[in-house]
Scaffold this motif. Structure first.
Motif, PDB file in Angstrom:
ATOM      1  N   TYR A  14       0.728  -1.241  -0.145  1.00 50.01           N
ATOM      2  CA  TYR A  14       0.207   0.033   0.101  1.00 50.01           C
ATOM      3  C   TYR A  14       0.991   1.269   0.026  1.00 50.01           C
ATOM      4  N   ALA A  15       1.671   1.351   0.808  1.00 51.96           N
ATOM      5  CA  ALA A  15       2.635   2.404   0.820  1.00 51.96           C
ATOM      6  C   ALA A  15       3.385   2.659  -0.322  1.00 51.96           C
ATOM      7  N   HIS A  16       3.686   1.822  -1.076  1.00 53.58           N
ATOM      8  CA  HIS A  16       4.392   1.667  -2.390  1.00 53.58           C
ATOM      9  C   HIS A  16       3.273   2.168  -3.477  1.00 53.58           C
ATOM     10  N   PHE A  40      -8.646   0.500   7.259  1.00 58.57           N
ATOM     11  CA  PHE A  40      -8.319   2.052   7.865  1.00 58.57           C
ATOM     12  C   PHE A  40      -7.261   2.291   8.317  1.00 58.57           C
ATOM     13  N   GLU A  41      -6.515   1.211   8.803  1.00 54.97           N
ATOM     14  CA  GLU A  41      -5.174   1.244   9.554  1.00 54.97           C
ATOM     15  C   GLU A  41      -4.331   1.927   8.442  1.00 54.97           C
ATOM     16  N   TYR A  76      -0.998   5.914   6.443  1.00 49.75           N
ATOM     17  CA  TYR A  76      -0.204   6.170   5.052  1.00 49.75           C
ATOM     18  C   TYR A  76      -0.969   7.089   4.184  1.00 49.75           C
ATOM     19  N   GLY A  77      -2.049   7.639   4.713  1.00 50.66           N
ATOM     20  CA  GLY A  77      -3.004   8.610   3.909  1.00 50.66           C
ATOM     21  C   GLY A  77      -3.766   8.093   2.505  1.00 50.66           C
ATOM     22  N   HIS A  93     -16.309   8.472   6.063  1.00 52.26           N
ATOM     23  CA  HIS A  93     -15.905   9.889   6.454  1.00 52.26           C
ATOM     24  C   HIS A  93     -15.575   9.881   7.868  1.00 52.26           C
ATOM     25  N   ASP A  94     -16.353   9.340   8.620  1.00 51.81           N
ATOM     26  CA  ASP A  94     -16.171   9.164  10.106  1.00 51.81           C
ATOM     27  C   ASP A  94     -14.770   8.420  10.470  1.00 51.81           C
ATOM     28  N   ARG A  95     -14.635   7.240   9.462  1.00 52.56           N
ATOM     29  CA  ARG A  95     -13.490   6.665   9.904  1.00 52.56           C
ATOM     30  C   ARG A  95     -11.991   7.435   9.370  1.00 52.56           C
ATOM     31  N   VAL A  96     -12.259   8.093   8.610  1.00 54.41           N
ATOM     32  CA  VAL A  96     -11.033   8.954   8.002  1.00 54.41           C
ATOM     33  C   VAL A  96     -11.049  10.415   8.012  1.00 54.41           C
TER      34      VAL A  96
END
Length: 337
Positions: free
Chosen positions: A227-229, A251-252, A257-258, A289-292
């Protein structure tokens, strides 16, 4: 305020009449099917199925219209199984589902095919002013589903698949969005080194179009390093399966990492015949939206989590209507993401 867009990852179920008609016709088709070699009657049947698939999306009110991929008998492997330098091996299982495809064995250079572009040209003739969304397997997934008997090196093969897909996109008609379907990125995640190469391959494919690009994943959640890559790739949105994948892990990743300025949400089950309510879709958009809380998305793409290929046609059409109405409700409620 985000723009909520109702769409789909494509790969629609064939109408019953088309299944029956094409089964009979293909019984008279000799040898493996290569682009352009279909019997005229087969081409005509697929054309009528395409028209029906476009009509059902327009009737439902989707914000993006896909070609439907009626010809994709081999699912995400299709762009290779119709290539002249690919031989189709035995039948293999499609991920963890009771669906199958012919193993594409790459035995020569992956030169330009143009097969998908021709399908899209036909779709454009049916669209009027509706915005076209194109669909392709992502390069990592397509390489993962294939067998390399030509390039001889994993990294070189992945690069060749990416170059092939980018070349196919060059022949596409104008389109609003491109959905790159990358389930293998989460079901068979690349390890160290391979994760960066997978991101580079996706970046190359995405660079071939001026359209907005959504990398849509499904069935499982991301591992952190892939995911980061992927966040380094020049894509507009990453799509997440919020039906069957581990939501907490999803969500983690997003909160650690955005994510991109746009987001894809797989909110309607592409495999289960239970039809969701539009209000449920709108509520799930707000729930994200509530989770991010830190994100402000320009566009939220709302779709099935997987291809709806597995659904009966009547349920499939009901779910298209659910997506369209759910997105409309989310817009009318002014969801701020």
């Amino acid at each position: 305020m985000t723009d909520v867009v109702a769409t789909t990852p494509g790969l629609f179920p064939l109408p019953d009449w088309a299944k029956s008609e094409l089964s009979d016709l293909k019984g008279h088709q000799k040898g493996d099917l290569v682009s352009g070699d279909e019997l005229p009657e087969v081409t005509d049947a697929y054309g009528r199925a395409r028209e029906e698939m476009v009509d059902e999306q327009r009737g439902a009110g989707l914000d993006r219209v896909v070609e439907g991929q009626a010809r994709w008998d081999d699912m995400l492997a299709h762009p290779l199984t119709v290539h002249e330098n690919v031989e189709t091996g035995g039948i293999v299982r499609y991920y963890d589902n009771n669906n199958f495809y012919r193993d594409p064995r790459v035995v020569g250079e992956l030169t330009f095919s143009g097969d998908v572009g021709v399908e899209l040209d036909h779709a454009v003739e049916l669209l009027d002013d509706d915005p076209l969304q194109t669909v392709l397997p992502g390069p990592y997934t397509l390489a993962n589903l294939a067998t390399d008997e030509y390039y001889g090196d994993e990294a070189e093969f992945l690069a060749a698949v990416a170059e092939f897909l980018a070349g196919e996109i060059d022949a596409f008609p104008a389109h609003e969005t491109l959905y790159l379907l990358e389930p293998s990125l989460v079901t068979n995640p690349p390890g160290d080194g391979r994760d960066e190469r997978a991101s580079d391959a996706i970046d190359e494919v995405a660079a071939a179009t001026d359209a907005d690009v959504v990398v849509h994943t499904y069935w499982e959640a991301f591992e952190e390093k892939p995911y980061a890559h992927l966040m380094d790739a020049g894509v507009d949105a990453i799509g997440f399966d919020l039906v069957t994948a581990d939501r907490e892990a999803t969500f983690e990743c997003i909160n650690e990492y955005g994510t991109k300025d746009d987001i894809g949400l797989g909110l309607v089950d592409g495999q289960n015949t239970r039809v969701e309510e539009p209000e449920t879709v709108a509520e799930r958009v707000e729930w994200v939206h509530d989770r991010v809380p830190a994100a402000e998305f320009d566009t939220t793409y709302v779709s099935h989590n997987t291809e709806p290929f597995y659904l009966p046609v009547n349920r499939h059409r009901e779910k298209l209507a659910t997506l369209a109405e759910g997105a409309r409700l989310a817009r009318s409620e002014g969801v701020e993401l």
